[in-house]
Design a protein around this motif. Structure first.
Motif, PDB file in Angstrom:
ATOM      1  N   HIS A  37       0.820  -1.204   0.000  1.00 30.20           N
ATOM      2  CA  HIS A  37       0.000   0.000   0.000  1.00 30.20           C
ATOM      3  C   HIS A  37       0.858   1.260   0.000  1.00 30.20           C
ATOM      4  CE1 HIS A  37      -3.868  -2.028   0.613  1.00 30.20           C
ATOM      5  NE2 HIS A  37      -3.170  -2.916   1.312  1.00 30.20           N
ATOM      6  N   ASP A  38       0.196   2.341  -0.365  1.00 31.58           N
ATOM      7  CA  ASP A  38       0.866   3.635  -0.462  1.00 31.58           C
ATOM      8  C   ASP A  38       0.350   4.512   0.680  1.00 31.58           C
ATOM      9  OD1 ASP A  38       2.327   5.786  -1.549  1.00 31.58           O
ATOM     10  OD2 ASP A  38       0.583   6.454  -2.701  1.00 31.58           O
TER      11      ASP A  38
ATOM     12  N   ASP B 272      -3.573   4.592  -0.021  1.00 31.22           N
ATOM     13  CA  ASP B 272      -4.016   4.470  -1.413  1.00 31.22           C
ATOM     14  C   ASP B 272      -5.060   5.529  -1.754  1.00 31.22           C
ATOM     15  OD1 ASP B 272      -2.369   2.292  -1.397  1.00 31.22           O
ATOM     16  OD2 ASP B 272      -3.983   0.843  -1.104  1.00 31.22           O
ATOM     17  N   GLY B 273      -4.798   6.746  -1.324  1.00 31.25           N
ATOM     18  CA  GLY B 273      -5.687   7.854  -1.672  1.00 31.25           C
ATOM     19  C   GLY B 273      -6.863   8.023  -0.743  1.00 31.25           C
ATOM     20  N   MET B 274      -7.015   7.126   0.231  1.00 29.95           N
ATOM     21  CA  MET B 274      -8.134   7.286   1.151  1.00 29.95           C
ATOM     22  C   MET B 274      -7.660   7.782   2.515  1.00 29.95           C
ATOM     23  SD  MET B 274     -11.161   4.840   2.429  1.00 29.95           S
ATOM     24  CE  MET B 274     -10.232   4.072   3.702  1.00 29.95           C
TER      25      MET B 274
ATOM     26  N   GLN C  92      -8.400  14.130  -4.465  1.00 31.94           N
ATOM     27  CA  GLN C  92      -7.478  13.000  -4.612  1.00 31.94           C
ATOM     28  C   GLN C  92      -6.120  13.379  -5.165  1.00 31.94           C
ATOM     29  OE1 GLN C  92     -10.260  11.112  -2.867  1.00 31.94           O
ATOM     30  NE2 GLN C  92      -8.434   9.991  -3.417  1.00 31.94           N
TER      31      GLN C  92
ATOM     32  N   ARG D 294       5.743   4.902  -3.937  1.00 28.24           N
ATOM     33  CA  ARG D 294       6.576   3.704  -3.810  1.00 28.24           C
ATOM     34  C   ARG D 294       6.304   2.711  -4.938  1.00 28.24           C
ATOM     35  NH1 ARG D 294       6.093   0.012   0.820  1.00 28.24           N
ATOM     36  NH2 ARG D 294       7.393  -1.082  -0.668  1.00 28.24           N
TER      37      ARG D 294
ATOM     38  N   THR E 281       5.787  -1.389  -5.732  1.00 27.39           N
ATOM     39  CA  THR E 281       5.357  -2.560  -4.958  1.00 27.39           C
ATOM     40  C   THR E 281       5.553  -3.818  -5.791  1.00 27.39           C
ATOM     41  OG1 THR E 281       3.111  -2.432  -5.816  1.00 27.39           O
ATOM     42  CG2 THR E 281       3.543  -1.294  -3.747  1.00 27.39           C
TER      43      THR E 281
ATOM     44  N   THR F 106      -2.539  -3.041  -6.185  1.00 23.50           N
ATOM     45  CA  THR F 106      -3.339  -2.809  -4.980  1.00 23.50           C
ATOM     46  C   THR F 106      -3.592  -1.322  -4.789  1.00 23.50           C
ATOM     47  OG1 THR F 106      -2.229  -4.716  -3.992  1.00 23.50           O
ATOM     48  CG2 THR F 106      -3.462  -3.269  -2.499  1.00 23.50           C
ATOM     49  N   ILE F 107      -2.520  -0.543  -4.987  1.00 17.72           N
ATOM     50  CA  ILE F 107      -2.628   0.908  -4.787  1.00 17.72           C
ATOM     51  C   ILE F 107      -3.649   1.493  -5.767  1.00 17.72           C
ATOM     52  CG2 ILE F 107      -1.385   3.101  -4.950  1.00 17.72           C
ATOM     53  CD1 ILE F 107       1.155   1.575  -4.117  1.00 17.72           C
TER      54      ILE F 107
ATOM     55  N   GLY G 131      -7.193   0.575  -4.877  1.00 12.00           N
ATOM     56  CA  GLY G 131      -7.646   1.361  -3.733  1.00 12.00           C
ATOM     57  C   GLY G 131      -8.039   2.762  -4.167  1.00 12.00           C
ATOM     58  N   ASN G 132      -7.167   3.389  -4.951  1.00 10.21           N
ATOM     59  CA  ASN G 132      -7.441   4.747  -5.414  1.00 10.21           C
ATOM     60  C   ASN G 132      -8.721   4.807  -6.246  1.00 10.21           C
ATOM     61  OD1 ASN G 132      -5.358   6.975  -4.814  1.00 10.21           O
ATOM     62  ND2 ASN G 132      -4.084   5.181  -5.187  1.00 10.21           N
TER      63      ASN G 132
ATOM     64  N   VAL H  67     -11.722   4.714  -3.981  1.00  8.56           N
ATOM     65  CA  VAL H  67     -11.963   5.985  -3.313  1.00  8.56           C
ATOM     66  C   VAL H  67     -12.570   6.969  -4.302  1.00  8.56           C
ATOM     67  CG1 VAL H  67     -10.932   7.876  -2.037  1.00  8.56           C
ATOM     68  CG2 VAL H  67      -9.987   5.588  -1.822  1.00  8.56           C
TER      69      VAL H  67
END
Lengths: 312, 742
Positions: free
Chosen positions: A113-114, A139-141, B279, B301, B303, B309-310, B313-314, B317
């Motif tokens: 994750h970021d 991850d932006g949240m 965002q 980063r 991964t 995954t990143i 997730g984004n 959101v």
């Protein structure tokens, strides 16, 4: 590397946070038994951030924001939700690392994750408080608020407390991969009686939304606000020395309860839409004045760092 | 010679502060070193989210020795004078020298200072810099009292040369300077040692930190463009966002994702604003459809799953955010489709614009009333202008603008269209805020112009009426910007608009609403009178006449100076803004002053036309000379008038003319009169000035040949009256007495 077992339910995430922060030496407190808008209002944060005594506490706090009520229909807006709150004073040098450890503890793998610390200055006009810090993004949240308290109730914080606030529903939905809060498993879905968040809270969200927006008696609320305000002032107008016991007992906490009450009533009035923009500022100012009185009183107590010798 | 490397390593520094902080670090340290006598070759400063870095080259090992001589009091001066001198030099009496002067003897102090090692000076300067750093906001942490933007963790400070690196000894509240730093928080944690700037930068890169923000921005832009290009898309440029994002990462990794079919039909402005504000995503446009269909996010980063995954997730959101936006958009559209734009603006009755200026609704009513008056002057249909003014701010009550205030106007246009209003009205919703910045486009569509002017003029008159004018650098209601907006609207559209009556009308409207004693019908009547005849004083007379036997006459009479005074003051403010505006065009302030003194100076188009013509005229030889001739005539005339106590203005007669040059001047003035009148009536200032240019030769010749103040009083008076004709002609074009120099 830690083993990343994903938590299965909302409550498991809470339990893991409790275990994690207990292992880092925090006192695990229980929620405050009054209606508050955020975990910060718990006296374990607001009052304990004042004075020179060291402090380390973590707790879940049910929080109410009447204006956010959506009758349980919105996927992530609730008028009643949970915050997880950590307060450590003085803020330890490795607070960021400790915080990141808590994310790992609830199953967020740092290698995938970021995580970002994005500027966000915190200010509570009703508490006369401010601090600097970040929103933490995964991850932006936004998953947490991270704040170094600089001032509370108009008093400089010395030493400085580090405050962490996790919005539990949002964080849990993210970790568990849930899109609608009401569908989130509250307990283990494999339990004999699996309960979702909706099973627990859908009905109350409906009831309170209706109450907050339409039924709350605004005239009574306005009166209660005034009562709480007067009560707070009156409690603090007593002499420090208790005539019955002969002891020095400054009633900072009972007075602060009234401040919390006034603040919550104000939020309800706001949700009812009976407070105009200009009045709004005035009400906030009145609550802040109470918070300041309570802060002034708390630093006159033992927990607030007062000692008879230093005062003499 | 040695090189200096400083790194201040902290918790995450807000992106918006990094660039300035790097510059401040450079300036404070280099200024401090130079002040202490330590020179340096080159300097460069950098910032990442977690560090500020400064590198200086070619520092000497020591600052040079210095010797300073200071003269003290005379040797026979009182003891107290000597004591003061000793205190200020830090010397004792036996260290002073007595030297002979022209008159007696004086004490001299010779203060010799040894040079100091560079490391000592650096330590001192750096400590001072850290303790006094000009962060926009700084904080304390833990139990300490040191302030920094966020907790400061370590200080790297080394002087290095071929022989190796030496740590500059320094300790600030328990943080001791060293020669180690850390890499990326997640990808390469753990400390490492550095021996020079090059070594530092190279090791940082190995530890997944790109030190130079320009390099990070370049990488982000390049990679994002490549990613978009490879998919057949275009990246939407946004420099502000790029520099912010470069300040959020030490190791930028660009990831591109889809917006999702559910959302690509949202207005592009909504997508872009939501993605950027919430965002910090870049927008990616599909050139085939013109829509924004993808986004670029920048992770901090790499991964093992290449950011899958990143990105997921984004995306999630974003979907939640855009669901909100879509919800607002659909609700707003439903509202206006069912009940029209005005239903949206109804709730603005409860929104205060300003405590003393009433609610947004009251403000909108005033703007609409003014727009009706302005409409005919700008070629707009009055009813359409009123409608546009009524709905132009309706979107302030929309859910979307509540969420994204920066979309005001833009949403209004969409909603007005959905409500079935004309394009002209819809465009006015969007464009009536313009021009905002000095480089913004100026609206030209008549309805937009009418509402844009009415909006700004109402704001200005309103804040003037409650005495909230800009002072110094304080202009909280952006009134300078509003005035410049009016100026640009008027000039760009070549509008003939007398501001004075407009100010009067709007001030009356406001006072009518605020002052209970004023009868509403009286105020309305006065506004009509002003609209018809343009003169405040006459309008007031008429209304007072009508109100002779009625209540409120006294209150109305009270407006007599109150309103004109405010209008005059506001017009002067406009003139100041106009001067600034025209200065950028290269027109001198005295040229503008010469034109401001003419009638009709509340008509900015006329004013500027005159100023431009005059500036061009003065740039010609004839113009410059004629101005000289005018000034000469005016000086002689003024002196004579003062001396004689009369005004020479009329009655010059050619029959008393003696010299040929005198007669020629009469003839020239006579023949100039008609074309000048024609030109002036046509407001052809350039034409008028070219007629005046023809007078230059006869005037020059006249002054050359004729003496004004002769013995013969009849001839003298006649000549003075002749000069008065020159003055009248010149002054009818502009007040040339204001022209400087020449």
């Amino acid at each position: 590397m830690a083993e990343f077992t994903k938590p299965k339910s909302f409550q498991e995430i809470i339990l893991r946070l409790q275990t994690y922060w207990a292992s880092k030496g925090c006192a695990i407190l229980q929620p405050y038994d009054m209606e508050v808008g955020a975990g910060t209002f718990h006296p374990a944060t607001t009052l304990r951030a004042l004075g020179s005594n060291a402090w380390a506490a973590a707790y879940v706090q049910p929080s109410r924001r009447p204006t956010d009520g959506r009758y349980g229909e919105n996927p992530n807006r609730l008028q009643h939700y949970y915050q997880y709150q950590v307060l450590i004073k003085p803020s330890p040098p490795d607070l960021q690392a400790l915080y990141l450890g808590s994310l790992e503890a609830i199953g967020i793998d740092m290698a995938l994750h970021d995580i970002r610390f994005v500027e966000d200055d915190w200010e509570s006009p009703t508490l006369g408080a401010w601090g600097l810090g970040w929103e933490v993004w995964c991850d932006g949240m936004e998953v947490s608020q991270f704040t170094y308290f600089q001032q509370v109730g108009g008093h400089d914080c010395r030493p400085v407390s580090g405050e962490l606030t996790y919005g539990l529903e949002r964080l849990a939905m993210y970790v568990l991969g849930i899109d609608h809060v009401m569908e989130m498993p509250f307990n283990d879905p494999q339990s004999p009686i699996p309960l979702s968040y909706g099973d627990v809270f859908r009905q109350t969200e409906e009831e309170y939304s209706r109450h907050n927006f339409d039924a709350a008696d605004t005239e009574k609320l306005l009166r209660h606000f005034e009562d709480a305000e007067r009560e707070c002032q009156s409690i603090l107008s007593h002499e420090a020395e208790d005539p019955k016991t002969g002891k020095r007992i400054v009633m900072a906490h009972p007075a602060y309860d009234q401040c919390i009450k006034a603040s919550h009533i104000f939020n309800l009035l706001d949700a009812r839409g009976v407070i105009s923009v200009t009045e709004r500022q005035a009400y906030i100012g009145r609550v802040r004045a109470l918070a300041k009185l309570c802060a002034d009183a708390f630093v006159q107590t033992e927990a607030g760092g007062f000692s008879a010798e230093s005062a003499a | 010679m040695a090189d200096l490397l400083i790194e201040l390593f902290s918790e995450e520094i807000p992106a918006r502060m990094q660039g300035r902080a790097a510059e401040d670090l450079k300036k404070l340290v280099t200024d401090g070193l130079v002040e202490a006598g330590l020179t340096y070759g080159g300097a460069a400063a950098f910032a990442t989210p977690r560090r500020l870095c400064l590198t200086l080259t070619d520092l000497p090992a020591m600052s040079p020795d210095t010797r300073e001589e200071r003269k003290g009091p005379r040797t026979d001066a009182p003891e107290t004078a000597l004591e003061g001198f000793l205190r200020s030099t830090g010397l004792t009496k036996d260290q002073l020298e007595a030297r002979d002067e022209k008159k007696g003897q004086a004490w001299y102090a010779v203060i010799a200072k040894k040079g100091r090692p560079a490391a000592d000076i650096v330590a001192e300067v750096l400590e001072r810099t850290i303790r006094n750093f000009p962060w926009p906001k700084s904080m304390r942490w833990g139990a300490g009292s040191l302030k920094w933007v966020r907790p400061l963790h370590s200080i790297l400070c080394i002087l290095s040369d071929e022989g190796g690196a030496e740590v500059v000894p320094l300790d600030i509240d328990g943080i001791a300077a060293g020669d180690t730093t850390q890499g990326h928080r997640f990808m390469a944690p753990g400390p490492f040692k550095v021996s020079s700037f090059d070594d530092y930068q190279a090791k940082l890169k190995k530890a997944c930190v790109v030190l130079d923000p320009a390099e990070r921005a370049e990488t982000i832009w390049h990679d994002a463009e490549q990613a978009a290009f490879a998919a057949g898309f275009e990246l939407v440029e946004d420099k502000g966002l790029l520099s912010e994002v470069a300040g959020l990462v030490e190791w930028p990794v660009v990831l591109m994702g889809d917006i999702g079919a559910d959302f690509i039909d949202l207005p592009p402005e909504v997508l872009q604003t939501s993605m950027k504000e919430h965002q910090k995503f870049f927008s990616v446009k599909n050139p085939k459809t013109g829509r924004i269909e993808k986004f670029v996010t920048v992770a901090n980063r790499e991964t093992a799953d290449d950011g899958a995954t990143i990105l997921a997730g984004n995306q999630k959101v974003l979907a939640a955010r855009l669901s909100d936006a879509k919800f607002f958009w659909e609700n707003d559209l439903r509202t206006v489709a069912q009940h029209g734009m005005t239903s949206m603006s109804e709730s603005l009755t409860n929104v205060t614009f300003h405590r003393e200026l009433g609610s947004q609704s009251e403000r909108i009513d005033r703007i609409a009333a003014l727009a009706r008056r302005i409409a005919p002057m700008v070629g707009a249909e009055p009813d359409e202008a009123v409608l546009a003014a009524k709905v132009a701010k309706a979107d302030l009550a929309s859910e979307m603008v509540y969420e994204f205030p920066e979309l005001q106007g833009i949403m209004g246009r969409y909603y007005a269209k959905r409500a079935g209003l004309s394009d002209a009205v819809a465009d006015a919703c969007r464009d009536h805020y313009s021009p905002l910045g000095p480089s913004d486009d100026v609206p030209t569509a008549p309805v937009s112009v009418a509402v844009a002017l009415a909006d700004k003029l109402d704001t200005l008159t309103g804040f003037w009426a409650i005495d909230e004018k800009p002072t110094g650098s304080k202009d909280p209601y952006a009134l300078r910007r509003a005035a410049l907006g009016v100026i640009r609207l008027v000039l760009a559209n070549d509008l003939r608009l007398n501001l004075d009556p407009v100010f009067d009308m709007q001030l009356l409207r406001l006072k009518g609403a605020r002052e209970a004693a004023l009868p509403n019908d009286g105020v309305a009547m006065m506004i009509d009178e002003i609209a018809d005849h343009g003169v405040f004083a006459a309008a007031l007379e008429t209304v007072l006449d009508a109100f002779k036997d009625r209540d409120g006459a006294e209150a109305l009479a009270g407006l007599k100076t109150a309103v004109p005074d405010l209008s005059d003051d506001l017009l002067a403010f406009f003139h100041d803004r106009l001067k600034v505006h025209l200065r950028d065009e290269g027109i001198r302030h005295d040229v503008i002053d010469a034109c401001l003194n003419m009638p009709g100076n509340d008509d900015l188009t006329l004013l500027v036309k005159r100023a431009r013509a005059l500036a061009a005229f003065l740039a010609t030889e004839d113009g410059a000379n004629l101005t000289q001739g005018f000034k000469r005539a005016n000086n002689i005339l003024t002196q004579a008038e003062e001396k004689d106590g009369v005004e020479y203005s009329f009655g010059a007669d050619v029959k008393f003319a003696e010299a040929a040059e005198e007669k020629a001047l009469f003839a020239a003035l006579d023949s100039a009169a008609a074309p000048l009148k024609t030109a002036m009536e046509a407001e052809d200032f350039a034409g008028a000035m070219s007629v005046m240019a023809d007078l230059r030769a006869p005037i020059d010749a006249f002054f050359e040949a004729v003496q004004i103040n002769t013995e013969n009083q009849i001839v003298r008076r006649n000549r003075l009256n002749l000069l008065a004709r020159i003055r009248d002609i010149c002054m009818s074009v502009a007040d040339l007495t204001r022209i400087e120099g020449t």
